[in-house]
Design an enzyme around this catalytic site. Structure first.
Site, PDB file in Angstrom:
ATOM      1  CG  HIS A 268       3.234   2.882  -2.811  1.00  0.00           C
ATOM      2  ND1 HIS A 268       1.944   3.183  -2.425  1.00  0.00           N
ATOM      3  CD2 HIS A 268       3.506   3.713  -3.860  1.00  0.00           C
ATOM      4  CE1 HIS A 268       1.458   4.137  -3.213  1.00  0.00           C
ATOM      5  NE2 HIS A 268       2.397   4.482  -4.087  1.00  0.00           N
ATOM      6  CD  GLU A 269       6.815   4.851  -5.262  1.00  0.00           C
ATOM      7  OE1 GLU A 269       6.384   4.701  -6.427  1.00  0.00           O
ATOM      8  OE2 GLU A 269       6.526   5.836  -4.567  1.00  0.00           O
ATOM      9  CG  HIS A 272       2.909   2.924  -8.539  1.00  0.00           C
ATOM     10  ND1 HIS A 272       1.537   2.957  -8.581  1.00  0.00           N
ATOM     11  CD2 HIS A 272       3.282   3.808  -7.565  1.00  0.00           C
ATOM     12  CE1 HIS A 272       1.082   3.824  -7.686  1.00  0.00           C
ATOM     13  NE2 HIS A 272       2.130   4.346  -7.046  1.00  0.00           N
ATOM     14  CG  HIS A 278      -1.680   6.507  -6.284  1.00  0.00           C
ATOM     15  ND1 HIS A 278      -1.259   7.493  -7.129  1.00  0.00           N
ATOM     16  CD2 HIS A 278      -0.589   6.138  -5.560  1.00  0.00           C
ATOM     17  CE1 HIS A 278       0.024   7.727  -6.923  1.00  0.00           C
ATOM     18  NE2 HIS A 278       0.456   6.907  -5.989  1.00  0.00           N
ATOM     19  CB  CYS A 279      -5.634   1.687  -3.381  1.00  0.00           C
ATOM     20  SG  CYS A 279      -7.147   0.881  -2.804  1.00  0.00           S
ATOM     21  CB  CYS A 284      -4.882  -0.025   0.110  1.00  0.00           C
ATOM     22  SG  CYS A 284      -3.981  -1.055  -1.078  1.00  0.00           S
ATOM     23  CB  CYS A 303      -7.438  -2.966   0.042  1.00  0.00           C
ATOM     24  SG  CYS A 303      -7.542  -2.641  -1.741  1.00  0.00           S
ATOM     25  CB  CYS A 306      -4.522  -3.528  -4.209  1.00  0.00           C
ATOM     26  SG  CYS A 306      -5.125  -1.875  -4.657  1.00  0.00           S
TER      27      CYS A 306
END
Length: 368
Positions: A268-269, A272, A278-279, A284, A303, A306
Site C-alpha cells: 500500500h505504502e 503511494h 487512497h482508493c 482495494c 481494484c 488502481c
C-alpha cells in the site's frame, strides 16, 4: 498514512455502502480521453474482461466499500477521488525508468526471535513485493541496528513501549538511498512516532524523495494487551544516545496474520510512491485506514482502476502478475536459504487462503 486507535463498531443496520454507478466506474477505469481509450483497447480481451468485471453490480471479485464506523478513513479524511485519467496526467507522480527501477528494503532492528527468523521474514516480504510490483527488482540492503541510524527514541507514555522517531529514520534513509533506486523503504518491528505531541504513527513517507519508513509492531495481536512483552517499566529512565535498551528488545513471533498485514501495508505504502492515492472506488488495498479494524477489512490486492494505474507505470501483463502472486502464496519455502533453516521454517500463508482463491478466479476470468 496516519493510523489512529481502534474504533468502535457501529450497528450493522447503520453501515453505509459506497456504490458508484456503472457509468462513473467506466469513466474512472477507461477515461473519456481518446488517447487513453486507445491505450485501454490495447489490453487483451481477457484483461479487459477482468478489468470490466468491476462494472457488474453482481461481481464476485470486486465489491463496493462498506463503512463500519464514523471514524473510518473516508468519513474522517475527505479526499477527492483519483480516476485513471487524473493519475496518468499527474506531473508529479513517479515512474520507474531504466536508471531507477529498483525497490530497496532496509531492515532496522530485529524481526522475530532469531537471526534466521529475521532473514526469513524479510525475504518473504521482499519476494511478495517483487510479485506485487511485477517487473521491478526488489533488493534487500544489509540490515542495520537502531544505533546505526542515530535516531531519536522514547518510551510511549500510554503503551509503555519503545518508539523511534520516524523523521530521523527518513533522514537516515535519504543518505542510504542507492542511485538506481526507484524508492527505498525502511521496515521495523519497533513502534514509530512522528513528533513529541503524537501518540504514534504506522508509517511516514516522502513521496518526492521516494522513500518511506513503516513499522509492523502494532500488527501483533497482543500489542494492545497489558501483557505485551514489549512494555517497558514506567520507572525506566532513558539516556539520550544510549541504544543499549534496544539490545534483545522484544519482537513478536512471525505469524500468518502478521505476515499478511505486513505485506498489505508495505505494498500500500509503496503504491503511494507510484502516485496512487487512497482508493474511494471500491474495496482495494489502496483504501485508506484509520485503525487496525478497518485495515483488516481491506483486500490484499488492487481494484481494476488502481490496477490499471500500476500497470501503466510498470507495463506488466496482468495474468503474469497474478501468477507470480499465486506462486508466492503456494510456495511453502524460501528457496535461497540453507536447507536446515528451510526444514524448520515454513512460510505461514494460512491467512492468504482467501486471496489465493481470489487470484485463481481472476486468472480463470482472464482465461490466459
Amino acid at each position: 498514512m496516519i493510523f489512529l486507535q481502534l474504533a468502535p463498531m457501529i450497528d450493522p443496520k447503520e453501515m453505509q455502502t459506497i456504490r458508484h454507478s456503472e457509468d462513473a466506474l467506466r469513466t474512472a477505469l477507461i477515461s473519456r480521453r481518446q488517447d487513453l481509450m486507445d491505450r485501454y483497447n490495447k489490453y487483451s480481451p481477457g484483461e479487459r474482461r477482468l478489468l470490466e468485471d468491476c462494472l457488474r453490480s453482481d461481481s464476485t471479485l470486486f465489491h463496493p466499500i462498506t463503512l463500519h464506523s464514523p471514524s473510518d478513513w473516508i468519513l474522517a479524511h475527505p479526499e477527492s477521488t483519483q480516476d485513471f485519467e487524473a493519475f496518468y496526467k499527474n506531473p508529479y507522480r513517479k515512474t520507474p525508468n531504466k536508471g531507477r527501477n529498483t525497490v530497496y528494503i532496509l531492515t532496522i532492528g530485529s524481526f522475530g526471535t532469531s537471526e534466521d527468523s529475521t532473514r526469513l521474514y524479510v525475504e518473504w516480504l521482499q519476494e511478495y513485493c517483487e510479485a506485487f510490483y511485477y517487473g521491478l527488482a526488489v533488493r534487500l540492503l544489509e540490515p542495520v541496528s537502531v544505533s546505526e541510524t542515530a535516531c531519536a527514541f522514547r518510551i510511549n507514555e500510554n503503551t509503555c513501549n519503545l518508539q523511534i522517531h520516524a523523521g530521523s529514520l527518513l533522514h537516515y534513509l535519504k543518505k542510504r538511498k542507492p542511485k538506481d533506486a526507484f524508492c527505498i523503504v525502511g521496515i521495523t518491528m519497533i513502534d514509530l512516532y512522528p513528533e513529541d505531541s503524537w501518540n504514534f504513527v504506522f508509517g511516514q513517507a516522502s513521496l518526492t524523495e521516494g522513500m518511506g519508513i513503516f513499522s509492523f509492531a502494532r500488527y501483533d495481536d497482543n500489542f494492545y494487551s497489558r501483557e505485551y512483552k514489549g512494555r517497558i517499566q514506567k520507572s525506566k529512565k532513558l539516556t539520550p544516545g544510549d541504544y543499549s535498551i534496544f539490545n534483545s528488545y522484544y519482537t513478536p513471533p512471525v505469524t500468518s496474520a502478521l505476515l499478511y498485514r505486513s505485506c498489505r501495508t508495505l505494498t500500500h505504502e509503496i503504491g503511494h510512491i507510484f502516485g496512487l492515492k487512497h482508493c474511494q472506488w471500491m474495496q482495494c488495498v489502496m483504501q485508506g485506514s484509520n485503525h487496525l479494524e478497518e485495515s483488516d477489512r481491506r483486500p490484499l490486492d488492487l481494484c481494476p482502476i488502481c490496477l490499471r494505474k500500476l500497470q501503466s507505470a510498470t507495463g506488466f501483463k496482468i495474468a503474469e502478475r497474478y501468477k507470480a502472486l499465486l506462486r508466492w502464496i503456494e510456495s511453502d519455502l524460501t528457496t535461497d536459504i540453507h536447507m536446515e533453516v528451510a526444514k524448520r521454517a515454513q512460510k505461514p500463508t494460512a491467512a492468504f487462503e482467501e486471496s489465493r482463491k481470489w487470484l485463481m478466479e481472476c486468472l480463470c476470468l482472464i482465461g490466459d
